[in-house]
Enzyme design. Sequence first.
Site: not given
Ligand code: NAD
Length: 488
Positions: A176, A228-229, A233, A251, A285, A384
């Site tokens: 996804k 993601g966040s 997570g 991650e 990130c 962050e």
């Molecule tokens: P986000 O958490 O808003 O979204 C990430 C993904 O999760 C999206 O695809 C979103 O649709 C999905 N999502 C949201 N809620 C969910 C739920 N309840 N269940 C399942 N999936 C869900 O994050 P973002 O704004 O897309 O990305 C930014 C964040 O990602 C920052 O915190 C950044 O540091 C982190 N990030 C980490 C890495 C790493 O490898 N550590 C790499 C890139 C980004």
Amino acid sequence: MSDIKAELFINGKYRKSSSGETLSIYNPNDDSLVTDQVHVASEKDVNDAVAAAKAAFPKWSRMAGHRRAAIMLKFADLLEKNIDKLAKLESVAMGQPISMAKGMIRGPAALWRFYAGFAGKIAGQSFPPDEDGTYKIVKYEPLGVCGGICAWNGTHVLAAWKMAPAMAAGNTFVLKTSEKSPLSAAAYGDLLNEAGFPPGVINILTGAGPTGAVLASHMDVEKIAFTGSAQAGRKVMEAAAKSNLKHVSLELGGKSPALIFDDAHLENAVKHTSISFLMNSGQICFASTRVLVQEGIAPKYIEAVKKSFQNAEKMMGDPSLKETAFGPLADQKQFERVMGFLRDAQQEGVQVLVGGERKGDKGAFVQPTVFLNPDLKSKVYTEEIFGPVISVTTFKDEAEAIKLANDTTYGLGSTIYTSDIARALRVADEIEAGTVGINSAFNTSPQTPFGGYKHSGLGRESGYAGLHAYLQPKTIHINMKTPLPAKL
Ligand code: NAD
């Protein structure tokens, strides 16, 4: 662009969302509508994708390794062959400058090739019987259907970290993508078919959080790899625990330190904490957002980093132009988020060395910004931001630098600038983070694991660790002392 395809790719075919729901993408360069036809995968669509992956698993997991490798290698070639189109799709959706978007496809192509080399070469172990008379075999088996949920800031990298090792290990996959950057991975379907992946082996879904939530709680998904966040997570981990206790890798975010000691090469430290940091407009990130500078070098560093951030603003602009180095933020939501931090800093009276405002009057542009010595409890220092914003804090000695560096709930990246290699290694040992760059901004590599300490995540992607995250050991013990059957 007329050839934008953002339908769901399930069982080797593109199809529309069963619910008819779509979402829109606006170009963060000028707020223009790119498409309102990004299909949102419903619960039924997720179920169909998982069912297709489950049906494809027995054959794919038993396919000869060299054949699976050939398909993966061809897919890597196709990523490069279609680099212009894929980079453009990424750029119009989330504002990544076209030159960088191309780099973010070459890297993943290398990842696919790296992992293709493992297909068919995942050996186990055997141990001879000793006093226990038991011959022991350990074999490594794929998990089954694996799911991936991605952030938007590096679609192809995040997808490759998940899918390439999963394929080498013999799993099937449902990915996804992020609702902010769904277009380039949605274009994978034709390339996956052309590479020769059998239908159902890789399925690509678009949609937002609710689609991800269905995947994370699906009873037939054996592993979920999330980027993601920290907030989302945690929900993914909860969904895994409440459903089938699937494997989870996370991650998450970071608030990474850069430690610059008095004996550092000044220009190098400035370059990596400004120009390298500002790549992707700071939306990386592991980027070092808390710069810690030793008192002796601090005045010169502060003067130089100010100039570098001012110059960087001149290199910021339309991401579709090849000369543009830095683009806008991903979308209006991300723009508002970063502007909120800048307003908070203003209210808290944090000193601004450079930047601090929006750039221009359209699009999602924010000035490259440096805060000076913010309060260690302030929001801009502790949370962050995920934008082109750093803070600079001075320190007296090594012990204070390490204390400041580790004073965070995150632990993803870190960088150390010094001419003393013994000090560099000593400090690297003390830093609570999954990655350390010495005399350079950290850069990922297919051979090495990537992931975080503390609240930055769980498990690792990339490298051998990334491969083993898609395998489960099976232990077989054979009793070698079984008496022979009596002669008939
Ligand atoms: P986000 O958490 O808003 O979204 C990430 C993904 O999760 C999206 O695809 C979103 O649709 C999905 N999502 C949201 N809620 C969910 C739920 N309840 N269940 C399942 N999936 C869900 O994050 P973002 O704004 O897309 O990305 C930014 C964040 O990602 C920052 O915190 C950044 O540091 C982190 N990030 C980490 C890495 C790493 O490898 N550590 C790499 C890139 C980004």
